[in-house]
Design an enzyme around this catalytic site. Structure first.
Site, short mmCIF file in Angstrom:
data_model
loop_
_atom_site.label_atom_id
_atom_site.label_comp_id
_atom_site.label_asym_id
_atom_site.label_seq_id
_atom_site.Cartn_x
_atom_site.Cartn_y
_atom_site.Cartn_z
N ASP A 16 30.70 40.23 39.95
CA ASP A 16 30.26 41.53 39.43
C ASP A 16 30.65 42.59 40.44
O ASP A 16 30.08 42.66 41.53
CB ASP A 16 28.75 41.51 39.19
CG ASP A 16 28.26 42.83 38.58
OD1 ASP A 16 29.03 43.82 38.59
OD2 ASP A 16 27.11 42.85 38.10
N ASN A 28 42.17 44.49 37.94
CA ASN A 28 42.32 45.07 36.60
C ASN A 28 41.01 45.61 36.01
O ASN A 28 41.04 46.52 35.19
CB ASN A 28 42.90 43.97 35.69
CG ASN A 28 42.66 44.23 34.23
OD1 ASN A 28 43.44 44.91 33.57
ND2 ASN A 28 41.56 43.70 33.69
N LYS A 42 39.51 42.72 50.32
CA LYS A 42 39.27 42.36 51.73
C LYS A 42 38.83 40.89 51.83
O LYS A 42 39.32 40.13 52.68
CB LYS A 42 38.20 43.29 52.31
CG LYS A 42 38.03 43.19 53.80
CD LYS A 42 36.79 42.43 54.15
CE LYS A 42 36.80 42.06 55.62
NZ LYS A 42 35.73 41.12 55.95
N SER A 62 45.40 51.52 37.60
CA SER A 62 44.98 52.92 37.65
C SER A 62 45.03 53.44 36.22
O SER A 62 44.75 52.70 35.27
CB SER A 62 45.91 53.69 38.59
OG SER A 62 45.62 55.07 38.56
N TYR A 90 35.83 59.27 36.22
CA TYR A 90 36.85 58.27 35.88
C TYR A 90 38.18 58.65 36.55
O TYR A 90 38.82 57.80 37.19
CB TYR A 90 37.02 58.18 34.37
CG TYR A 90 38.03 57.11 33.94
CD1 TYR A 90 37.78 55.75 34.15
CD2 TYR A 90 39.23 57.46 33.32
CE1 TYR A 90 38.70 54.78 33.76
CE2 TYR A 90 40.15 56.50 32.93
CZ TYR A 90 39.88 55.15 33.14
OH TYR A 90 40.80 54.19 32.76
N LYS A 93 40.33 56.57 39.37
CA LYS A 93 41.69 56.09 39.09
C LYS A 93 42.69 56.66 40.11
O LYS A 93 43.69 56.02 40.41
CB LYS A 93 42.08 56.43 37.65
CG LYS A 93 41.27 55.63 36.63
CD LYS A 93 41.68 54.17 36.59
CE LYS A 93 40.58 53.18 36.57
NZ LYS A 93 41.00 51.77 36.57
#
Ligand SMILES: NC(=O)c1ccc[n+]([C@@H]2O[C@H](COP(=O)([O-])OP(=O)(O)OC[C@H]3O[C@@H](n4cnc5c(N)ncnc54)[C@H](OP(=O)(O)O)[C@@H]3O)[C@@H](O)[C@H]2O)c1
Length: 316
Positions: free
Chosen positions: A80, A107, A138, A156, A183, A187
């Protein structure tokens, strides 16, 4: 020039490729573009790992892929992205279960939701779309370092044209919240993250690419009312009268192209759309990447803020 374009599909882009022996890790792999990206790469022999926040949705997605491709090697892992603890647990589990990742496809995404926050108190879109992926990358870096032809693809959007990332107030603690502004900023952060990764890891043979998939009818619009969805379509078609929806295989094509195209080898830190590297363009509403999204100083600043928010530093 790429031999592929706006209408190309995942299967066309991957025709003639053999991904046997490759491990592909796809976030949001249970739905929409992520599921199609995973399906298409599994069909070419890759071991695919679907990461998602819901065990039942992951199992269903894996079953859908193996129903179409009985020999597919599909695994699932819970992650999550709106919880740093969940991302860390996913990273720990992945490092135990897998020996390498060749391609990481960041994604998953959430779009234009009402103001809400992650488990760690970050605004949900910035927290999920960027910070969750920052920490996951990471965590997975030891596995990526062990891969071959190592690539990281960050989804993006042309929505990055809405605004630069507001690095002074990423969680809308001061500015009034606007779901589209948030948003767009998240992006833009996805592109800046690709720039930051390329700068730090390109010399280690790990290359990062940002992707705009096109406009595709998926579950992404789940937070939009009918009126908001209609307003979005009107905005998009006014700014680009030639706009057309892509199918899901067309939408995922640029992700698999960025993950596999030979002509991109060693050339990360770029933004791709319609299966080519997009030009820098600060005016067009029809395409291209804004210069603020490729700006090295902004990428460095985002990196420092992201390390502080995630509470962890990359060992570059
Ligand atoms: N569709 C478009 O027109 C379009 C245009 C530009 C960019 N994009 C980008 O493409 C990417 C894929 O979107 P899509 O169109 O395929 O939408 P989608 O079908 O809604 O898929 C989004 C995926 O992200 C996952 N996700 C959301 N929040 C998450 C969280 N907290 N933790 C883990 N996973 C989470 C969803 O999981 P659940 O199923 O559990 O919710 C789902 O698997 C996104 O990054 C989006 O911004 C899409």
């Amino acid at each position: 020039m790429s031999e592929f374009g706006w209408a190309s599909t995942t299967d066309e882009v991957l025709a003639g490729k053999d991904l046997s022996g490759k491990t592909v890790f796809v976030t949001g792999g249970n739905s929409g573009l992520g599921l199609e990206t995973a399906r298409a790469m599994a069909a070419k022999g890759a071991r695919v790992v679907l990461a998602g926040r819901d065990r039942a949705r992951l199992d269903e997605a894996a079953a859908n892929i193996t129903a179409d491709h009985p020999d597919a090697h599909v695994e699932t892992i819970v992650c999550d992205l709106s919880s740093l603890d969940s991302v860390r647990a996913c990273g720990t589990e992945a490092n135990k279960r897998f020996d390498k990742i060749d391609m990481l496809i960041n994604n998953a995404g959430v779009m234009a939701c009402p103001l809400s926050h992650t488990a760690d108190g970050f605004e949900l879109q910035f927290g999920t779309n960027h910070i969750g992926h920052f920490l996951l990358t990471k965590q997975l870096m030891p596995l990526i370092e062990a891969g071959e032809d190592k690539r990281i693809v960050n989804l993006s959007s042309r929505g990055h044209h809405i605004a630069p990332a507001n690095l002074d107030d990423p969680n809308f603690e001061n500015a009034p919240y606007d779901p589209w502004l948030s948003y767009g900023q998240s992006k833009t952060a996805n592109v800046l993250f690709s720039v930051g990764l390329e700068q730090r890891f390109g010399s280690k043979g790990i290359h990062a690419y940002a992707v705009h998939p096109g406009g595709i009818d998926t579950n992404l619009g789940r937070h939009l009312s009918e009126e908001q969805a209609a307003a979005l379509v009107e905005r998009v078609t006014t700014s680009d009268p030639s706009f057309q929806w892509k199918s899901i295989p067309q939408g995922a094509a640029t992700s698999v192209w960025a993950a596999t195209a030979e002509q991109l080898e060693g050339k990360g830190g770029v933004y791709c759309e319609d299966c080519h590297v997009a030009p820098v363009d600060d005016q067009s509403t029809k395409g291209g990447v804004r210069s603020y999204a490729l700006d090295q100083a902004r990428a460095d600043r985002l990196w420092a803020i992201s390390e502080a928010m995630a509470g962890e530093s990359f060992a570059a």
